[in-house]
Design a protein around this motif. Structure first.
Motif, short mmCIF file in Angstrom:
data_model
loop_
_atom_site.label_atom_id
_atom_site.label_comp_id
_atom_site.label_asym_id
_atom_site.label_seq_id
_atom_site.Cartn_x
_atom_site.Cartn_y
_atom_site.Cartn_z
N GLY A 94 -13.60 -25.26 23.25
CA GLY A 94 -13.67 -24.00 23.99
C GLY A 94 -14.01 -24.26 25.44
N TYR A 95 -13.27 -23.61 26.34
CA TYR A 95 -13.49 -23.77 27.78
C TYR A 95 -13.80 -22.40 28.39
CZ TYR A 95 -10.81 -28.07 26.94
OH TYR A 95 -10.34 -29.26 26.45
N ARG A 96 -14.82 -22.35 29.21
CA ARG A 96 -15.13 -21.10 29.90
C ARG A 96 -14.06 -20.81 30.94
NH1 ARG A 96 -20.38 -20.44 33.67
NH2 ARG A 96 -19.28 -22.15 34.69
N ILE A 97 -13.68 -19.54 31.05
CA ILE A 97 -12.74 -19.09 32.08
C ILE A 97 -13.48 -18.15 33.02
CG2 ILE A 97 -10.69 -17.69 32.52
CD1 ILE A 97 -9.53 -18.67 29.93
N LEU A 98 -13.31 -18.40 34.31
CA LEU A 98 -13.93 -17.56 35.33
C LEU A 98 -12.86 -16.79 36.08
CD1 LEU A 98 -16.50 -20.05 36.90
CD2 LEU A 98 -16.93 -18.31 35.18
N VAL A 99 -13.15 -15.55 36.41
CA VAL A 99 -12.29 -14.77 37.31
C VAL A 99 -13.13 -14.50 38.55
CG1 VAL A 99 -11.06 -12.62 37.68
CG2 VAL A 99 -10.94 -13.75 35.46
N GLY A 100 -12.78 -15.18 39.65
CA GLY A 100 -13.66 -15.15 40.82
C GLY A 100 -14.94 -15.87 40.46
N ASP A 101 -16.07 -15.20 40.63
CA ASP A 101 -17.35 -15.81 40.25
C ASP A 101 -17.92 -15.18 39.00
OD1 ASP A 101 -17.91 -13.36 41.28
OD2 ASP A 101 -19.45 -14.02 42.70
N ARG A 102 -17.07 -14.44 38.26
CA ARG A 102 -17.53 -13.77 37.04
C ARG A 102 -17.14 -14.57 35.81
NH1 ARG A 102 -14.58 -9.81 36.05
NH2 ARG A 102 -13.08 -9.85 37.75
N LYS A 103 -18.03 -14.60 34.82
CA LYS A 103 -17.70 -15.19 33.52
C LYS A 103 -16.80 -14.22 32.78
CE LYS A 103 -22.17 -17.55 33.24
NZ LYS A 103 -23.46 -17.63 32.52
#
Length: 240
Positions: A123-132
């Motif tokens: 599992g990899y974290r995805i960020l949109v801008g600086d948001r989780k």
């Protein structure tokens, strides 16, 4: 177990993703494209999905390659553990290459082994801008198939996914802003027409629009647009 893919295949997959993101105005299928790319880019990746957090805490499955990925994602949230659950709050990817040997998430592993062919997951974290924003989940049917090289390729894809989804988010914000500005202009024109036609205040004119909108169960902007279009049509007829 060390695995690799031809560099040309990996490069082609990333180029296709880049074209999808930067050469088009539509982003509706970006989640699906990232999941499909995972099967091509990451060795021994047999299933993939992307889950995001709605409202900051409600998980939502954005895309999945198949029912197996859908099933495992559901099991993660049911058991409250797994790579997706951990990756969303972690600074690194979460990895268990072989669920059959001392699994990282015992409750999840038991359910997955019993009901799916999956034997390894990342599992990899995805960020949109600086948001989780969520996580990219990859699943393998091969015990030990996800070696370090595969995990690192997945990390590159996840980083690209964050960039792509940030572009999508910015595109959506810009589109909504343009739509909102256009709607506000139409509403302003309609209020002006009503004020001139019925000699009422701007507040009364807005209330007339709102009442009509509620009565017809139509959006305020749509009522305003129809009013302006009708006025323009009659004005054109008079001019001709």
């Amino acid at each position: 177990m060390t695995t690799s893919l031809p560099l040309d295949d990996v490069a082609t997959a990333f180029l296709e993703l880049a074209e999808l993101v930067y050469a088009r105005d539509e982003y509706d299928d970006i989640h699906d494209a990232i999941c499909r790319a995972a099967l091509r880019i990451v060795p021994h990746c047999d299933h993939a999905c992307i889950a995001t957090l709605r409202g900051g805490h409600q998980p939502h499955l954005e895309a999945t390659t198949d029912d197996v990925a859908r099933r495992v994602d559901g099991l993660e949230w049911e058991t409250g553990e797994g790579p997706c659950v951990d990756a969303i709050v972690s600074q690194r990817f979460e990895w268990d290459p072989d669920l059959t040997r001392d699994p990282t998430w015992p409750r999840l592993a038991s359910a997955v082994l019993e009901s799916t062919p999956v034997r390894g997951m990342i599992g990899y974290r995805i960020l949109v801008g600086d948001r989780k924003a969520g996580a990219l989940n990859l699943f393998s049917d091969t015990p030990g198939g996800f070696d370090e090289a595969a995990a690192n390729l997945g990390a590159v894809l996840a980083a690209f996914a964050s960039v792509a989804l940030t572009a999508k988010d910015e595109h959506d914000v810009a589109t909504n802003l343009r739509t909102g500005l256009a709607s506000n202009r139409e509403i302003g024109k309609a209020i002006g027409l009503l004020m001139a036609t019925y000699d009422v205040s701007d507040g009364d004119a807005f209330e007339m629009l709102r009442t009509t909108s509620n009565g017809l169960n139509l959006r305020l902007a749509e009522i305003a647009g129809r009013l302006v279009d009708d006025h323009n049509g009659r004005a054109n007829e008079t001019a001709s």
